[in-house]
Design an enzyme around this catalytic site. Sequence first.
Site, PDB file in Angstrom:
ATOM      1  N   ASP A  92       0.838  -1.196   0.000  1.00 23.15           N
ATOM      2  CA  ASP A  92       0.000   0.000   0.000  1.00 23.15           C
ATOM      3  C   ASP A  92       0.879   1.255   0.000  1.00 23.15           C
ATOM      4  O   ASP A  92       2.045   1.199   0.426  1.00 23.15           O
ATOM      5  CB  ASP A  92      -0.898   0.029   1.234  1.00 23.15           C
ATOM      6  CG  ASP A  92      -1.998  -1.023   1.192  1.00 23.15           C
ATOM      7  OD1 ASP A  92      -2.358  -1.456   0.081  1.00 23.15           O
ATOM      8  OD2 ASP A  92      -2.504  -1.399   2.271  1.00 23.15           O
ATOM      9  N   TYR A 140       6.227  -8.295   8.655  1.00 23.87           N
ATOM     10  CA  TYR A 140       6.010  -6.848   8.777  1.00 23.87           C
ATOM     11  C   TYR A 140       6.225  -6.406  10.226  1.00 23.87           C
ATOM     12  O   TYR A 140       5.935  -7.157  11.164  1.00 23.87           O
ATOM     13  CB  TYR A 140       4.575  -6.468   8.406  1.00 23.87           C
ATOM     14  CG  TYR A 140       4.146  -6.800   7.004  1.00 23.87           C
ATOM     15  CD1 TYR A 140       4.283  -5.875   5.975  1.00 23.87           C
ATOM     16  CD2 TYR A 140       3.577  -8.041   6.715  1.00 23.87           C
ATOM     17  CE1 TYR A 140       3.864  -6.179   4.686  1.00 23.87           C
ATOM     18  CE2 TYR A 140       3.156  -8.350   5.429  1.00 23.87           C
ATOM     19  CZ  TYR A 140       3.309  -7.419   4.421  1.00 23.87           C
ATOM     20  OH  TYR A 140       2.895  -7.730   3.139  1.00 23.87           O
ATOM     21  N   ASP A 169      -6.419   2.515   7.501  1.00 25.91           N
ATOM     22  CA  ASP A 169      -5.112   3.093   7.818  1.00 25.91           C
ATOM     23  C   ASP A 169      -5.251   4.599   7.954  1.00 25.91           C
ATOM     24  O   ASP A 169      -6.294   5.181   7.650  1.00 25.91           O
ATOM     25  CB  ASP A 169      -4.037   2.695   6.794  1.00 25.91           C
ATOM     26  CG  ASP A 169      -4.287   3.255   5.393  1.00 25.91           C
ATOM     27  OD1 ASP A 169      -4.924   4.317   5.262  1.00 25.91           O
ATOM     28  OD2 ASP A 169      -3.842   2.618   4.422  1.00 25.91           O
ATOM     29  N   ARG A 219      -3.612  -4.061   7.601  1.00 24.82           N
ATOM     30  CA  ARG A 219      -4.537  -3.036   8.112  1.00 24.82           C
ATOM     31  C   ARG A 219      -5.872  -3.653   8.539  1.00 24.82           C
ATOM     32  O   ARG A 219      -6.544  -3.133   9.438  1.00 24.82           O
ATOM     33  CB  ARG A 219      -4.739  -1.912   7.098  1.00 24.82           C
ATOM     34  CG  ARG A 219      -5.119  -2.328   5.706  1.00 24.82           C
ATOM     35  CD  ARG A 219      -4.890  -1.183   4.715  1.00 24.82           C
ATOM     36  NE  ARG A 219      -4.921  -1.640   3.334  1.00 24.82           N
ATOM     37  CZ  ARG A 219      -5.930  -1.406   2.496  1.00 24.82           C
ATOM     38  NH1 ARG A 219      -6.977  -0.711   2.898  1.00 24.82           N
ATOM     39  NH2 ARG A 219      -5.869  -1.837   1.256  1.00 24.82           N
TER      40      ARG A 219
END
Length: 310
Positions: free
Chosen positions: A49, A77, A91, A182
């Site tokens: 993203d 992540y 987000d 997210r």
Amino acid sequence: MGRKPKRDPRQRDGVLVLHKPSGPTSAGCLTDIKRQLGQRKIGHAGTLDPLAEGVLLVLLGQGTKLAPYLSEDSKTYSGEFRLGICTDTFDIQGKIIQETNVDVTPDQVREAVDAWQDLTEQDVPAYSAAKHNGKPLYSLARAGEEVPVKTKPVTIHAAELLDVTLPVAKFRVRCSTGTYVRSLVHSLGKRLGCGATLTALLREESRPFGLHQAHGLDDVLNDPEHFPEKVIPMAEALPHWPRHRLTPPMAELVKNGTWLPVADAPDQLLGGSPGDQALLLDNEGGPLALVEAKIQNGQLKWAILRGLWA
């Protein structure tokens, strides 16, 4: 019949491990590399993203053939989320749709992060590239149309809370490809009853490559002379796969589509077991084919998954 486009002499074949910066889209980064460095044939093994930064595997030339085999592995992540806020995109770049007082303890946040490991599916964000009737969900959302609720299977291999200073918390997660981090944060916020939104995300690893191997976008674009040195060649682009170097006659058989017998002993040339995958190289060490050990007419052979010769 039209002529085949002439290959740009600057075109490379292999994998570029890019450290995508936060801000631009993954597609925008690829477009810059394509235009500025003459990489007409280019792809990726899993986008990030715009908010996210970190490892983006850029596939160049023949390297685009590796997409299914580099996209399927897990991703790691680290990130940060803020409790008490919900946005339409899950987000911090989205529109705030709800703000709530945060009345939870650090231990409750830790338990909620640990609970990610129990998930087997997740909701797909309305603002995502997933499609419904051929249209990306984000196009429906931006047009104000009703967005269907979609779910997808996920596997969370590991999750840990790194730090919490309410209402902000930091975490690390290793998950199956295609997982929306997210969405993990959004679902955590719902379970805690106060909402949560992702505020920062770093992809540390897109297996088998990590952040320590990544090159910054500016470094790549501003130093075209050394660009070839940054590209991992095809023969090394699947370091977790066994490699077998073939004699010229064997290589010709592979180019003709022949399935070669699997040797009995794993440590022999062409040795393997049912289901094993391997990279075949020619006598010079150039890539020939991706193969998998399968039964054909009662004999275990190396089935050609993808030819890689030029």
